[in-house]
Design an enzyme around this catalytic site. Structure first.
Site, short mmCIF file in Angstrom:
data_model
loop_
_atom_site.label_atom_id
_atom_site.label_comp_id
_atom_site.label_asym_id
_atom_site.label_seq_id
_atom_site.Cartn_x
_atom_site.Cartn_y
_atom_site.Cartn_z
N GLY A 46 0.83 -1.20 0.00
CA GLY A 46 0.00 0.00 0.00
C GLY A 46 0.87 1.25 0.00
N GLN A 51 2.66 9.95 1.79
CA GLN A 51 4.00 9.39 1.97
C GLN A 51 4.97 9.85 0.88
OE1 GLN A 51 2.14 5.30 2.48
NE2 GLN A 51 3.98 5.05 3.72
N CYS A 91 5.38 -0.35 7.69
CA CYS A 91 5.13 0.91 7.01
C CYS A 91 6.38 1.31 6.23
CB CYS A 91 4.76 1.99 8.03
SG CYS A 91 4.37 3.58 7.27
N LEU A 92 6.19 1.67 4.98
CA LEU A 92 7.34 2.07 4.15
C LEU A 92 7.96 3.36 4.67
CD1 LEU A 92 5.85 1.22 0.63
CD2 LEU A 92 7.42 -0.15 2.01
N HIS A 133 -4.87 1.55 7.63
CA HIS A 133 -3.51 2.07 7.79
C HIS A 133 -3.27 3.23 6.80
CE1 HIS A 133 1.01 1.31 8.27
NE2 HIS A 133 0.97 2.03 7.17
N GLU A 134 -3.67 3.04 5.55
CA GLU A 134 -3.43 4.07 4.53
C GLU A 134 -4.32 5.30 4.77
OE1 GLU A 134 -0.87 3.63 2.86
OE2 GLU A 134 -0.65 1.48 3.15
N HIS A 137 -2.72 7.54 7.17
CA HIS A 137 -1.70 8.41 6.55
C HIS A 137 -2.33 9.71 6.04
CE1 HIS A 137 2.07 6.21 6.61
NE2 HIS A 137 1.52 5.12 6.08
O1 K1U Z 1 1.61 2.37 4.12
C1 K1U Z 1 2.65 1.80 3.91
O2 K1U Z 1 3.70 2.28 4.26
C2 K1U Z 1 2.66 0.45 3.20
C3 K1U Z 1 2.57 -0.73 4.14
C4 K1U Z 1 1.12 -1.21 4.19
C5 K1U Z 1 0.74 -2.13 5.30
C6 K1U Z 1 1.36 -3.34 5.49
C7 K1U Z 1 0.96 -4.19 6.51
C8 K1U Z 1 -0.08 -3.83 7.32
C9 K1U Z 1 -0.69 -2.62 7.13
C10 K1U Z 1 -0.30 -1.77 6.12
C11 K1U Z 1 3.49 -1.82 3.60
O3 K1U Z 1 3.34 -2.25 2.51
S1 K1U Z 1 4.77 -2.40 4.62
C12 K1U Z 1 5.54 -3.66 3.64
C13 K1U Z 1 4.75 -4.94 3.57
O4 K1U Z 1 3.83 -5.15 4.32
C14 K1U Z 1 5.09 -5.95 2.54
C15 K1U Z 1 6.20 -5.83 1.73
C16 K1U Z 1 6.47 -6.81 0.77
C17 K1U Z 1 5.66 -7.89 0.62
C18 K1U Z 1 4.57 -8.04 1.42
C19 K1U Z 1 4.27 -7.06 2.38
ZN ZN Z 2 2.39 3.28 6.21
#
Ligand code: K1U
Ligand code: ZN
Length: 168
Positions: A46, A51, A91-92, A133-134, A137
């Site tokens: 996401g 972000q 979270c990225l 979560h998004e 943000h």
């Molecule tokens: O919002 C963001 O920063 C993105 C975030 C979204 C998220 C993940 C997990 C739970 C709630 C919200 C991410 O994508 S973190 C990375 C991640 O979960 C992932 C990365 C590679 C493969 C699978 C998952």
């Molecule tokens: Zn996030």
């Protein structure tokens, strides 16, 4: 298409409350394509416009294994929220940090698609968590805000160390 820089906690720009999109334009569609590319590259499931320092209410997601199911939500609004679930989130914008967060179990979202057409979606499990979560943000809120003061302090230290290393 272009890769966009993803802001990292504790950057104060992540605290900006995003404004609604009044009309979906070609400029928004270019931004959405760039956001999807940046999310896939990270990699993540996401990404909110906040972000990438664009403070408009736009979210992209893809929960598939092969980047085959992009989802776009413009001006998302939760009309129904039920139950509770607790799951691990990442979270990225807070790289390397994972923590359990309580969220609604089921949500119904109303939003506009890339063409500006209204749609409604019912979400559960990871899709529901990711949408919540998004949407946080877009309101300038991060998942670390839900942590205890002790856990939050640990995150603050970890990120401080990471950014000191980046500077040297
Ligand atoms: O919002 C963001 O920063 C993105 C975030 C979204 C998220 C993940 C997990 C739970 C709630 C919200 C991410 O994508 S973190 C990375 C991640 O979960 C992932 C990365 C590679 C493969 C699978 C998952
Ligand atoms: Zn996030």
């Amino acid at each position: 298409m272009a890769l966009l820089e993803i802001l990292e906690y504790p950057d104060p720009r992540l605290r900006t409350v995003a404004r609604p999109v009044s009309e979906v334009t070609d400029a928004h569609r270019t931004l959405i394509a760039d956001m999807l590319e940046s999310m896939y590259e990270a990699p993540g499931i996401g990404l909110a416009a906040s972000q990438v320092d664009v403070h408009e209410r736009i979210i992209v997601m893809d929960l598939s294994d092969d980047c085959s199911a992009p989802l776009v939500f413009i001006n998302p609004d939760i009309s129904v929220a039920e139950g509770k679930q607790t799951s691990e989130e990442g979270c990225l914008s807070v790289p390397g940090v994972y923590a359990k967060v309580d969220r609604y179990k089921l949500v119904t979202i109303k939003a506009l698609d890339v063409r500006g057409k209204a749609f409604e979606l019912e979400a559960d499990e990871l899709l529901s968590v990711c949408i919540q979560h998004e949407m946080d943000h877009l309101d300038g809120k991060l998942f670390v805000d839900y942590l205890s003061p002790l856990k939050r302090k640990r995150v603050d230290k970890k990120m401080e160390k990471r950014h000191k290393q980046d500077d040297s």
